[in-house]
Scaffold this active site. Structure first.
Site, PDB file in Angstrom:
ATOM      1  N   ARG A  53      20.742  92.119 -20.418  1.00 42.21           N
ATOM      2  CA  ARG A  53      20.510  93.563 -20.233  1.00 42.21           C
ATOM      3  C   ARG A  53      21.879  94.230 -20.198  1.00 42.21           C
ATOM      4  NH1 ARG A  53      15.924  91.758 -16.772  1.00 42.21           N
ATOM      5  NH2 ARG A  53      14.069  92.896 -17.434  1.00 42.21           N
ATOM      6  N   HIS A  62      12.900  97.659 -11.251  1.00 44.35           N
ATOM      7  CA  HIS A  62      14.100  96.818 -11.230  1.00 44.35           C
ATOM      8  C   HIS A  62      14.407  96.240  -9.856  1.00 44.35           C
ATOM      9  CE1 HIS A  62      14.468  98.357 -15.306  1.00 44.35           C
ATOM     10  NE2 HIS A  62      14.917  97.149 -15.498  1.00 44.35           N
ATOM     11  N   ARG A  65      20.756  92.364 -25.827  1.00 50.08           N
ATOM     12  CA  ARG A  65      20.010  93.572 -26.155  1.00 50.08           C
ATOM     13  C   ARG A  65      20.982  94.746 -26.132  1.00 50.08           C
ATOM     14  NH1 ARG A  65      15.367  95.344 -22.141  1.00 50.08           N
ATOM     15  NH2 ARG A  65      17.054  95.898 -20.748  1.00 50.08           N
ATOM     16  N   CYS A 125      10.504  87.994 -22.731  1.00 48.27           N
ATOM     17  CA  CYS A 125      11.585  88.150 -21.748  1.00 48.27           C
ATOM     18  C   CYS A 125      11.197  89.088 -20.615  1.00 48.27           C
ATOM     19  CB  CYS A 125      12.867  88.631 -22.416  1.00 48.27           C
ATOM     20  SG  CYS A 125      12.678  90.221 -23.217  1.00 48.27           S
ATOM     21  N   GLU A 151       8.123  95.994 -27.303  1.00 49.88           N
ATOM     22  CA  GLU A 151       7.720  96.559 -26.005  1.00 49.88           C
ATOM     23  C   GLU A 151       7.012  97.898 -26.166  1.00 49.88           C
ATOM     24  OE1 GLU A 151      11.229  96.809 -23.570  1.00 49.88           O
ATOM     25  OE2 GLU A 151      12.464  97.518 -25.206  1.00 49.88           O
ATOM     26  N   ASN A 166       7.226  93.940 -19.706  1.00 56.83           N
ATOM     27  CA  ASN A 166       7.246  94.985 -18.674  1.00 56.83           C
ATOM     28  C   ASN A 166       6.898  96.321 -19.297  1.00 56.83           C
ATOM     29  OD1 ASN A 166       8.298  92.901 -17.200  1.00 56.83           O
ATOM     30  ND2 ASN A 166      10.401  93.617 -17.325  1.00 56.83           N
ATOM     31  N   ASP A 167       7.626  96.654 -20.339  1.00 59.53           N
ATOM     32  CA  ASP A 167       7.349  97.933 -20.991  1.00 59.53           C
ATOM     33  C   ASP A 167       6.086  97.879 -21.844  1.00 59.53           C
ATOM     34  OD1 ASP A 167       9.238  99.826 -20.094  1.00 59.53           O
ATOM     35  OD2 ASP A 167      10.799  98.714 -21.134  1.00 59.53           O
ATOM     36  N   ARG A 177       5.512 101.769 -14.928  1.00 57.86           N
ATOM     37  CA  ARG A 177       5.767 100.462 -14.318  1.00 57.86           C
ATOM     38  C   ARG A 177       6.209 100.550 -12.865  1.00 57.86           C
ATOM     39  NH1 ARG A 177      10.718  98.351 -18.063  1.00 57.86           N
ATOM     40  NH2 ARG A 177      11.292  96.969 -16.354  1.00 57.86           N
TER      41      ARG A 177
HETATM   42  C1  PEP Z   1      10.704  94.575 -20.694  1.00 56.67           C
HETATM   43  O1  PEP Z   1      10.435  95.762 -20.880  1.00 56.67           O
HETATM   44  O2  PEP Z   1       9.835  93.703 -20.561  1.00 56.67           O
HETATM   45  C2  PEP Z   1      12.101  94.143 -20.592  1.00 56.67           C
HETATM   46  C3  PEP Z   1      12.413  92.884 -20.537  1.00 56.67           C
HETATM   47  O3  PEP Z   1      13.044  95.106 -20.516  1.00 56.67           O
HETATM   48  P1  PEP Z   1      13.396  95.936 -19.196  1.00 56.67           P
HETATM   49  O4  PEP Z   1      12.616  95.361 -18.054  1.00 56.67           O
HETATM   50  O5  PEP Z   1      14.847  95.845 -18.997  1.00 56.67           O
HETATM   51  O6  PEP Z   1      12.945  97.317 -19.568  1.00 56.67           O
HETATM   52 MG    MG Z   2      11.970  97.130 -21.524  1.00 58.26          MG
END
Ligand code: PEP
Ligand code: MG
Length: 953
Positions: free
Chosen positions: A687, A580, A723, A887, A816, A839-840, A850
Site C-alpha cells: 500500500r 484501516h 500498488r 489481497c 475492486e 474490501n472495496d 466499509r
Molecule cells: C481492498 O480494497 O481490498 C484493498 C486491499 O485495498 P485497500 O483496503 O487499501 O483499499
Molecule cells: Mg481498495
C-alpha cells in the site's frame, strides 16, 4: 395550509363571559360553513378539559376529537374583544381564535401565532387594534428568531481557502433549512468584512427562508486578502433578526475577546459566547409523539407544567428537522415547533436534572400528555427514519450474546474497560484568578501523580516513553505562562487550560508532520485528563489484569499505541472490518470486534466479557460453562497457531497437492524483512500510500526509490506487487489535499486521481522501476473501473520502461470495482494478473460504506454476490493463462480461505501476522472438496448462509 386573511377577523365585539364568546365563535364558524351544528358543544367540552388561553390576550378555542366529524373544512375565525373576556384564572382574552380542524393542519398556524407571543406587549396592542389588517400585522410581524445552534457551527472544517469555507457555511445554513439553492452563489459574491482577530463576516439576503447564522473555523491557518482567516460568520439575513447578535459580537470584539471565537474548539463554547442555543453536550433522549393532533396547546401545556417541576433547563426539538431546540418551559416556544403525530421529539436536559427529568418527560409523552393516544404503527415512516441509536439505549444485560463485525480473529476474555471521551461542561469565566489558579494546580498535581503511576506500571518501553512525554508536557512552562495570562483575564481554569492545549495541538497538526500530529494527540490526551479533574469527572482507572477495551471508534493511531500486554481485546461501537484501524488491530494480533452498537458503551466498567473476534460474537458476563468452552477453544487455537508457526516457512499446498502462494500485505518499507521471516513468499500488496503518509511532504523520486529498494533488498528475489498511490476515500494525504466530495468513496480516488496528476504518477512509477533493478516487480493500479483507465496507466508505464528497461515486470490491476470484475474477460486479455481487493469490492458490490458505523456488519465479503464477482474474475483470468490474487481482508479469514482456494484463487496476500495461520488452513483442505464447497456457496442466498456452510467445512 391555513392562512390568515382580514375576512376571517371580526372587530370590536363584546361578550359578557367565556361561554358567550364561545357561542359567538361557534355561530361564526357555522355561518361560514366550516362546521355543522353542535360544534359549540365541542368548544365547551374542550375548555372543560383545560383552558385554551395561549398568552398575550389570545385564546385558541377548538373542538374535541369527538366533534371532529362536525368539521366540514379546516379554517379559523378571529373575534376581537377590546374590553376583554375573562377566560378563567383572571386571564383576559382580547382575541379569540376559533379553530375548526379536521386534521393537524392548524399546527402551522399555531406556529405562526406563537412566534407573535414573544412580542413585548402584544395583548394590549391587539386590544387597541382598529382594523383586521392591523390585527393581522400584529400577528404576523413578529420577527423570526435568528437560527444559531450546534448544527450551524463548524469547527476545524477542512478548507483550502476562503471560498471553500464560505461554501461550507452555506451548506450548514442549507442543512438547517435557512436558505434555498442560490444562496451560496450570492454569498460568494458578497463583500467580506474583516472584524479583527482573524474573524470575517459575510452575509446575503437572497434565497433566505429564515434568518440564520453559521460560524466556521478552518482546520488549518488560512489567509484572505493578506490577513489571517481564523473564523468566518455567514449570515442568512432576514429582517433584523440578527441585530441583537451583532451588537453582542461588537461588544465582544471591543472587549478584545474575538480570539475566544477564533480559537474555539467546542461548539458549546462558541454558542455560550454568542448567546446561541446550545444543548449538544447535555444528556438527551428521543420520544416519538403519538398525539393525534400533534403537540397542540393542551398536551404542550402538560409538558410545560411537568418541565417546570424541574429546577434546570430542558430543551426540545424535532429530531432531524434542522431547527434548533426550544425551552420546554415555554408554551409558545413548544407550540412554535409545530410537532405532528409521528414526529420524534429530542429532549435535552441539563446534566444536573437529566437523570430524573428525561425519564419523567419520556413517560409523560408516551402516555399522551393528558390525551388518549393510539399507539403509532411500527411502520410509521418517521419512526423508520429514526436511527435505532436515537432511542434510549440500555447496556446489554448479563448473559446476553451480541453479534458484531469480526475485525481481528482470536478469543479474548477480560473485564470491560470503557474508554469514551466524556463531554465536559464548564463555565468560560472563572470566579477569581486566585481560586481558578488553585483549582488548576490541584488538578495538575493529581494528573501528574496518576501518570507517574502509569510510568511505573508500564512494562513496554515504548508505552512508558509515551507517559514520560506526557509528564514533560504537563510541566511545559510555556503552557503555564499562557494559562496564567488567561486566568488573569477572568477565564475559568478549565477554559484557560483547554484553550491553550487545543491551540498548541492545532498548531502542531497544522505542520503536517506525522510525529507532531502524534504529539497533538498526546497533548489532547493530557488536556482531557486535567479537564476531567477540573470538572470532577474522573477517568475510570485501567483494570490491573488484561482487559477488553471498549471504545466508540478507533483511529489507526489509537490502535497502534495500545499496550499489547494490557489489552486482550478491542470492542468498538462503530466501524467496519475493513476500516484501516481494523487492519491495524489484525496486524497487531489483538482480537477485535467492531460495529457492536452504541449500547456497549453503557456497559458497567469491569463487566466480564468474552469476545470472539472470528465469529463476531460478544458474550456479556458469560456463565462458567461458556467461559470454559471459550478457554478450551482459545487453547486449541493457540496450539494450532503454534503448530502453524513451526511450518510457516514452508510453501502452502492443499492435501491433494495444489500450491497456493501466500504473500504479505505491507504498508511500510521496514516490514518487508519481518514479513519474509513470517513466511511470506513475496509482497502481494504494497500500500504505497502509507509510505507517502509516513513522510511529512510528498516524497521525491530519490526518497521513494530508496524506500522501494529497501523492500526489494529484504525480499531477496521474491516478487513485490506494488500498488500505485491509492488516496481519496478514507485515505487522505495531509500535504495533498483533495477537494471535498459528497461521496469520496465514489469520487476521484485511486487511479482516477493519479491519472489526473500524471507527473506524480510518473515519479512513482519511475521510482519503482529504478528500484527493481532486475528483480521481480509487479505493478498494479487501484480502483480501475474501465478498460481506458487500465490502458492509460499501462501505456504510461510502458513508456517509462523504454527508459528504464525491466527484466521481470508484470502489470495488472486491482479488481475492486464491480465493473472491472464484470469486464474481466476483456481486461484479462491485456493484463498480466488480477489482484482482488475484496474490501472495496464488497463495499461497492453491496453498496455499504466499509467503515459505516452501523451497516458495515453486513458488508461481508462472503456474500454470494461478491463470490460471484470473484468467480467471474478467476475464470476470465485462467482462460487467458493469467494469475489471480486476493489481497483484501477476506484472504486472512480462516472461513474464507477454503472458498477462495475453491474458486481458483492462486495467491492470498495477508498481513504478516496471518501468514502462518493461512498457510496452515490451506494445508488442512483438499482442492476438490474446496471446489465443491465454493460451487455450493455461489448458489446460496446470503453471507450468513455461506458462513454457516463454511463452518461445517
Ligand atoms: C481492498 O480494497 O481490498 C484493498 C486491499 O485495498 P485497500 O483496503 O487499501 O483499499
Ligand atoms: Mg481498495
Amino acid at each position: 395550509m391555513l392562512e390568515l386573511t382580514p375576512e376571517q377577523i371580526a372587530m370590536g365585539l363584546s361578550a359578557m363571559d367565556k361561554s358567550t364568546a364561545l357561542q359567538m365563535l361557534a355561530e361564526r364558524l357555522q355561518a361560514d360553513g366550516l362546521v355543522a351544528d353542535g360544534y359549540l358543544a365541542g368548544l365547551q367540552a374542550r375548555e372543560g378539559q383545560g383552558s385554551t388561553y395561549l398568552g398575550q390576550g389570545i385564546a385558541i378555542p377548538h373542538g374535541t376529537p369527538q366533534t371532529r366529524d362536525l368539521v366540514h373544512a379546516t379554517g379559523v375565525r378571529l373575534l376581537q374583544f377590546p374590553d376583554g373576556v375573562d377566560w378563567g384564572d383572571g386571564q383576559l382574552v382580547y382575541l379569540a381564535i376559533g379553530i375548526a380542524a379536521k386534521s393537524d393542519e392548524h399546527l402551522r398556524l399555531l406556529q405562526l401565532l406563537t412566534r407573535a407571543l414573544g412580542e413585548a406587549d402584544l395583548g394590549s396592542e391587539l386590544r387597541r387594534a382598529q382594523s383586521p389588517e392591523e390585527v393581522l400585522k400584529l400577528l404576523q410581524s413578529a420577527p423570526q428568531e435568528l437560527a444559531l445552534d450546534d448544527q450551524l457551527i463548524g469547527l476545524s472544517v477542512p478548507a483550502e481557502d476562503f471560498d471553500e469555507l464560505v461554501l461550507q457555511g452555506a451548506r450548514l445554513l442549507r442543512r438547517a433549512d435557512c436558505v434555498g439553492s442560490g444562496f451560496a452563489a450570492t454569498l460568494l459574491h458578497g463583500e467580506p468584512l474583516p472584524l479583527g482577530d482573524g474573524l470575517w463576516w459575510l452575509n446575503s439576503d437572497q434565497a433566505v427562508q429564515r434568518p440564520g447564522l453559521a460560524y466556521l473555523t478552518p482546520d488549518k491557518p488560512l489567509r484572505y486578502l493578506d490577513q489571517p482567516l481564523s473564523g468566518l460568520f455567514c449570515l442568512a439575513s432576514l429582517g433584523d433578526a440578527h441585530q441583537a447578535l451583532l451588537e453582542r459580537l461588537c461588544t465582544l470584539l471591543i472587549e478584545g475577546r474575538g480570539r475566544e471565537l477564533a480559537r474555539a474548539t467546542q461548539r458549546r463554547a462558541v454558542l455560550e459566547v454568542l448567546g446561541g442555543d446550545s444543548q449538544m453536550d447535555w444528556p438527551s433522549l428521543c420520544v416519538p409523539l403519538a398525539n393525534a393532533h400533534g403537540l397542540h396547546a393542551r398536551p404542550a401545556k402538560e409538558l410545560v407544567q411537568l418541565a417546570k417541576e424541574f429546577d434546570g433547563e430542558i430543551r426540545v426539538r424535532v429530531a432531524d428537522s434542522g431547527a434548533g431546540a426550544v425551552s420546554a418551559k415555554s408554551l409558545s416556544k413548544l407550540l412554535s415547533l409545530g410537532v405532528r403525530r409521528g414526529q420524534v421529539l429530542e429532549i435535552f436536559a441539563e446534566p444536573g436534572i437529566a437523570a430524573t427529568a428525561l425519564p419523567a418527560l419520556q413517560a409523560a409523552i408516551e402516555q399522551g400528555l393528558g390525551e388518549e393516544v393510539e399507539a403509532l404503527p411500527t411502520s410509521q415512516p418517521q419512526l423508520v427514519e429514526a436511527e435505532p441509536e436515537e432511542l434510549p439505549l440500555q447496556a446489554p444485560a448479563a448473559g446476553s450474546l451480541l453479534q458484531a463485525v469480526p475485525a481481528a480473529p482470536g478469543i479474548a476474555i477480560g473485564p470491560a474497560h470503557i474508554h469514551v471521551h466524556k463531554a465536559f461542561d464548564y463555565p468560560l469565566r472563572g470566579e477569581s484568578p486566585a481560586l481558578e489558579r488553585v483549582c488548576l494546580q490541584q488538578a495538575l498535581a493529581h494528573v501528574r501523580g496518576e501518570i507517574e503511576g502509569l510510568v511505573l506500571r508500564s512494562e513496554v518501553k515504548a508505552i512508558r516513553e509515551i507517559f514520560v512525554t506526557h509528564l514533560e508536557m504537563l510541566a511545559d512552562p510555556e503552557f503555564g505562562d499562557e494559562v496564567e495570562t488567561r486566568l488573569k483575564q477572568g477565564e475559568s481554569a478549565a477554559a484557560a487550560w483547554m484553550t491553550v492545549i487545543e491551540s498548541a495541538a492545532a498548531q502542531q497538526e497544522s505542520l503536517h508532520d506525522a510525529l507532531l500530529a502524534e504529539r497533538a494527540a498526546d497533548l489532547r490526551d493530557i488536556g482531557r485528563r486535567v479537564l476531567g479533574q477540573l470538572c470532577g469527572v474522573e477517568e475510570v482507572p485501567e483494570p490491573d489484569e488484561p482487559y477488553i477495551l471498549v471504545m466508540d471508534e478507533m483511529a489507526p493511531s489509537d490502535v497502534a499505541r495500545l499496550d499489547r500486554t494490557k489489552v486482550a481485546g478491542i470492542l468498538t461501537a462503530r466501524g467496519g472490518a475493513t476500516s484501516h484501524s481494523a487492519i491495524v488491530a489484525r496486524a497487531l494480533g489483538i482480537p477485535a470486534l467492531v460495529g457492536a452498537g452504541a449500547a456497549v458503551l453503557l456497559l458497567a466498567p469491569r463487566t466480564p466479557l468474552l469476545l470472539d473476534g472470528q465469529r463476531g460474537r460478544l458474550a456479556v458476563a458469560p456463565d462458567n460453562a461458556m467461559l470454559e468452552r471459550a478457554r478450551q477453544e482459545q487453547e486449541g487455537r493457540e496450539r494450532r497457531l503454534h503448530e502453524a508457526e513451526t511450518r510457516k516457512l514452508e510453501p502452502a499446498q492443499t492435501r491433494d497437492g495444489h500450491a497456493v502462494e501466500v504473500c504479505a500485505n505491507l504498508g511500510d518499507s521496514a516490514g518487508a524483512a519481518k514479513a519474509v521471516a513470517e513466511g511470506a513468499e513475496g509482497v502481494g500488496l504494497l500500500r504505497t500510500e502509507f509510505i507517502f503518509m509516513a513522510h511529512p511532504q510528498a516524497p521525491d523520486l530519490a526518497t521513494q526509490e530508496a524506500d522501494y529498494r529497501r523492500i526489494f533488498d529484504a525480499l531477496g528475489g521474491r516478487p513485490l506487487v506494488a500498488r500505485t498511490l491509492d488516496v481519496g476515500g478514507d485515505k487522505p494525504l495531509p500535504y495533498w489535499p483533495i477537494p471535498e466530495e459528497e461521496n469520496p468513496f465514489l469520487g476521484v480516488r485511486g487511479v482516477r486521481l493519479t491519472l489526473r496528476r500524471p507527473q506524480l504518477m510518473e515519479t512513482q512509477l519511475r521510482a519503482l522501476l529504478r528500484a527493481a533493478d532486475g528483480r521481480p516487480l509487479r505493478i498494479m493500479f487501484p480502483m480501475v473501473g474501465s478498460v481506458e483507465e487500465w490502458r492509460q496507466a499501462r501505456d504510461m508505464t510502458r513508456r517509462l520502461c523504454e527508459e528504464i528497461p525491466q527484466a521481470d515486470l508484470q502489470l495488472g490491476i486491482m479488481v475492486e470495482v464491480p465493473s472491472a470484475a464484470l469486464i474481466a474477460p476483456v481486461l484479462a486479455r491485456e493484463v498480466d494478473f488480477f489482484s482482488i481487493g475484496t474490501n472495496d469490492l464488497t463495499q461497492y458490490c453491496l453498496a455499504i460504506d466499509r467503515g459505516h458505523p452501523t451497516l458495515s456488519a453486513q458488508a461481508d465479503g462472503l456474500h454470494p454476490a461478491v463470490l460471484q464477482l470473484i468467480d467471474i474474475t478467476v475464470r476470465a483470468a485462467h482462460a487467458q493463462g493469467k494469475w489471480v490474487g486476493v489481497c483484501g481482508e477476506l484472504a486472512a479469514d480462516p472461513l474464507a480461505v477454503p472458498l477462495l482456494v475453491g474458486l481458483g484463487v492462486d495467491e492470498l496476500s495477508v498481513s504478516a501476522r496471518s501468514i502462518a495461520e493461512v498457510k496452515a488452513r490451506v494445508r488442512e483442505i483438499s482442492l476438490s472438496a474446496a471446489q465443491e464447497l465454493a460451487g455450493t456457496a455461489l448458489g446460496l442466498e446470503s453471507a450468513a448462509a455461506v458462513r454457516a456452510l463454511a463452518e461445517t467445512f
